[in-house]
Design a protein around this motif. Structure first.
Motif, mmCIF file in Angstrom:
data_model
loop_
_atom_site.group_PDB
_atom_site.id
_atom_site.type_symbol
_atom_site.label_atom_id
_atom_site.label_comp_id
_atom_site.label_asym_id
_atom_site.label_seq_id
_atom_site.Cartn_x
_atom_site.Cartn_y
_atom_site.Cartn_z
ATOM 1 N N THR A 36 0.824 -1.203 0.000
ATOM 2 C CA THR A 36 0.000 0.000 0.000
ATOM 3 C C THR A 36 0.860 1.256 0.000
ATOM 4 O O THR A 36 2.053 1.222 0.312
ATOM 5 N N ARG A 261 -7.632 0.299 -6.292
ATOM 6 C CA ARG A 261 -8.491 0.317 -5.117
ATOM 7 C C ARG A 261 -7.932 1.250 -4.050
ATOM 8 O O ARG A 261 -6.708 1.337 -3.862
ATOM 9 N N LEU A 263 -8.723 2.648 0.091
ATOM 10 C CA LEU A 263 -9.429 2.613 1.362
ATOM 11 C C LEU A 263 -9.268 3.971 2.034
ATOM 12 O O LEU A 263 -8.150 4.470 2.168
ATOM 13 N N THR A 265 -9.571 5.971 5.384
ATOM 14 C CA THR A 265 -9.606 5.773 6.826
ATOM 15 C C THR A 265 -9.464 7.107 7.542
ATOM 16 O O THR A 265 -9.167 8.139 6.928
ATOM 17 N N LEU A 273 -13.978 3.565 4.234
ATOM 18 C CA LEU A 273 -14.770 3.687 3.015
ATOM 19 C C LEU A 273 -13.996 3.126 1.833
ATOM 20 O O LEU A 273 -12.773 3.252 1.753
ATOM 21 N N ASP A 274 -14.741 2.501 0.921
ATOM 22 C CA ASP A 274 -14.131 1.960 -0.297
ATOM 23 C C ASP A 274 -14.157 3.001 -1.401
ATOM 24 O O ASP A 274 -15.044 3.860 -1.465
ATOM 25 N N GLY A 275 -13.191 2.904 -2.284
ATOM 26 C CA GLY A 275 -13.126 3.799 -3.433
ATOM 27 C C GLY A 275 -12.178 3.258 -4.471
ATOM 28 O O GLY A 275 -11.583 2.188 -4.310
ATOM 29 N N TYR A 276 -12.055 4.005 -5.554
ATOM 30 C CA TYR A 276 -11.128 3.623 -6.615
ATOM 31 C C TYR A 276 -10.593 4.885 -7.274
ATOM 32 O O TYR A 276 -11.226 5.958 -7.239
ATOM 33 N N ILE A 304 -15.611 7.748 -4.269
ATOM 34 C CA ILE A 304 -16.083 6.924 -3.167
ATOM 35 C C ILE A 304 -17.158 5.989 -3.693
ATOM 36 O O ILE A 304 -18.127 6.438 -4.318
ATOM 37 N N THR A 305 -16.997 4.685 -3.435
ATOM 38 C CA THR A 305 -17.970 3.691 -3.891
ATOM 39 C C THR A 305 -18.845 3.160 -2.772
ATOM 40 O O THR A 305 -19.811 2.452 -3.041
ATOM 41 N N SER A 306 -18.536 3.437 -1.530
ATOM 42 C CA SER A 306 -19.375 2.992 -0.424
ATOM 43 C C SER A 306 -20.735 3.680 -0.493
ATOM 44 O O SER A 306 -20.862 4.787 -1.037
#
Length: 408
Positions: A36, A261, A263, A265, A273-276, A304-306
């Motif tokens: 990461t 991808r 994350l 935080t 939260l998830d994102g890309y 943001i995909t969440s």
């Protein structure tokens, strides 16, 4: 004496015998490994509209507040014509004198206009009388009751009266124009006496409309006052359409791309939260770090995909920690990064075999800050020495200080 000598020799042998080196050891195991890059980022409204002043003037106080819902076409601000400047005593006296001069010129022009109108009326009567005389004497000329010379004289007088009438009408028209000009001069002179702070007519107010719907993000100008063309007044945007802007090192940016991808935080809630990554900007810039070091950084834009209900309290300009996942695997044979060292240009580790340290060359794949992927050279379950120092060498007896534990 012989027994005593034997005991002394045994004690010396035991005292000077080679002792195992105490080391920290850990077993090589399989587990998840993730590579990461972590950087601090900021949220940003994707589509931002800045409402600016279209003309120069005096803006009234903005009735909107940050967070208000705006629809397309709503009046965001109202701009009046510029207010007059304050007059000092000298300027006021000069302006009043100009008003008096203009009013005197208007009276003179009005008098000339009245005189010209009277001349027009007189010339119209004369022209009508001369035309009637010509018409009345025309039959007499045919019957021979008047001389031809008399009739021609009447025709000449009629034409001269018509020319005089046209000249008088032109003079009257010019006099009326002079009156209008004088009135305009009076209005201009009186306008110079308007004091500062006196508003103009309401029909001269210019409304400033919202170009799009959304929410008021920020009031750049709230109180009333003078504005110039192009001055920013209000920022509008859809607070539900957020993106994350992260400034990463250029060396890390080349390892990312659309679809990477992310994350998010430490944004104030749980879970992350998830994102890309949507875009990596093609242009970098120089930034001075907190330690005073020049760094080449690149802006990375992430979506943001969440679900929105998880992050609806996020707003524009909020801080987040972005964790970019460059590579990950759930079952990787890995060794602690602290066990690796360079030997003859290759990576190597010390493996404990029957209480002895054995140097072994390994092939390393992906590496994180704490662990490294082992492609060859080690087997699962073998123990490697952590932080080997100059006391550890190939074939050296070693003794682990504590039971082995899985790598972090």
């Amino acid at each position: 004496m012989g027994v005593a000598a034997a005991l002394v020799v045994a004690a010396l042998v035991w005292a000077f015998r080679p002792r195992p080196v105490a080391v920290d050891a850990v077993e090589v195991r399989r587990g998840p490994l993730r590579i990461t890059v972590e950087e601090e980022g900021r949220t940003r409204v994707r589509e931002r509209y800045v409402v600016s002043a279209p003309v120069a003037g005096f803006m009234r106080r903005v009735p909107w507040e940050a967070g208000d819902v705006v629809r397309p076409g709503d009046v965001m601000a109202q701009i009046e014509p510029p207010r007059a400047e304050p007059l000092d005593p000298r300027t006021r006296e000069q302006a009043e004198a100009r008003v008096q001069v203009a009013e005197a010129a208007l009276r003179a022009a009005a008098e000339r206009a009245r005189t010209a109108e009277e001349e027009v009326r007189t010339a119209r009567v004369d022209a009508a009388y001369a035309e009637q005389e010509v018409a009345r004497n025309a039959p007499l000329l045919e019957s021979g009751d008047i001389a031809r010379e008399r009739y021609d004289k009447l025709v000449f007088e009629s034409r001269r009266a018509a020319a005089t009438l046209r000249t008088a009408e032109q003079a009257a028209e010019a006099a009326r124009v002079d009156v209008q000009t004088a009135r305009a001069e009076v209005q201009a002179a009186r306008a110079a006496l308007v004091e500062a702070g006196v508003p103009r007519k309401a029909d001269t107010v210019v409304p400033v409309h919202a170009p799009a719907g959304g929410r008021v993000l920020r009031l750049l100008r709230e109180s009333e006052g003078a504005v110039i063309p192009g001055e920013a007044l209000i920022e509008i945007g859809d607070s539900r359409a957020l993106e994350v802007v992260v400034e990463v090192l250029s060396a890390d940016a080349v390892r990312m791309g659309p679809g990477t991808r992310v994350l998010l935080t430490r944004w104030g809630g749980n879970p992350p939260l998830d994102g890309y990554v949507r875009m990596v900007e093609p242009t970098g810039f120089t930034k001075i770090s907190a330690l005073g070091v020049e760094e080449q950084r690149v802006r990375v834009i992430a979506d943001i995909t969440s679900p929105e209900e998880k992050w609806r309290r996020l707003g524009d300009g909020y801080r987040v920690e972005a964790v970019f996942i460059l590579w990950e695997d759930d079952a990787v044979l890995q060794a602690p990064a602290s066990a690796l060292f360079r030997h003859d240009g290759r990576w190597a580790v010390f493996v404990i075999e029957d209480g002895v340290a054995r140097r072994r060359t390994v092939e390393v794949g992906q590496r994180s800050g704490l662990a490294a992927q082992v492609r060859s050279g080690l087997r699962e379950g073998e123990r490697v020495i952590l932080h080997p120092d100059e006391q550890v060498d190939d074939g050296k007896a070693v003794e682990p200080r504590a039971p082995s534990s899985p790598p972090v």
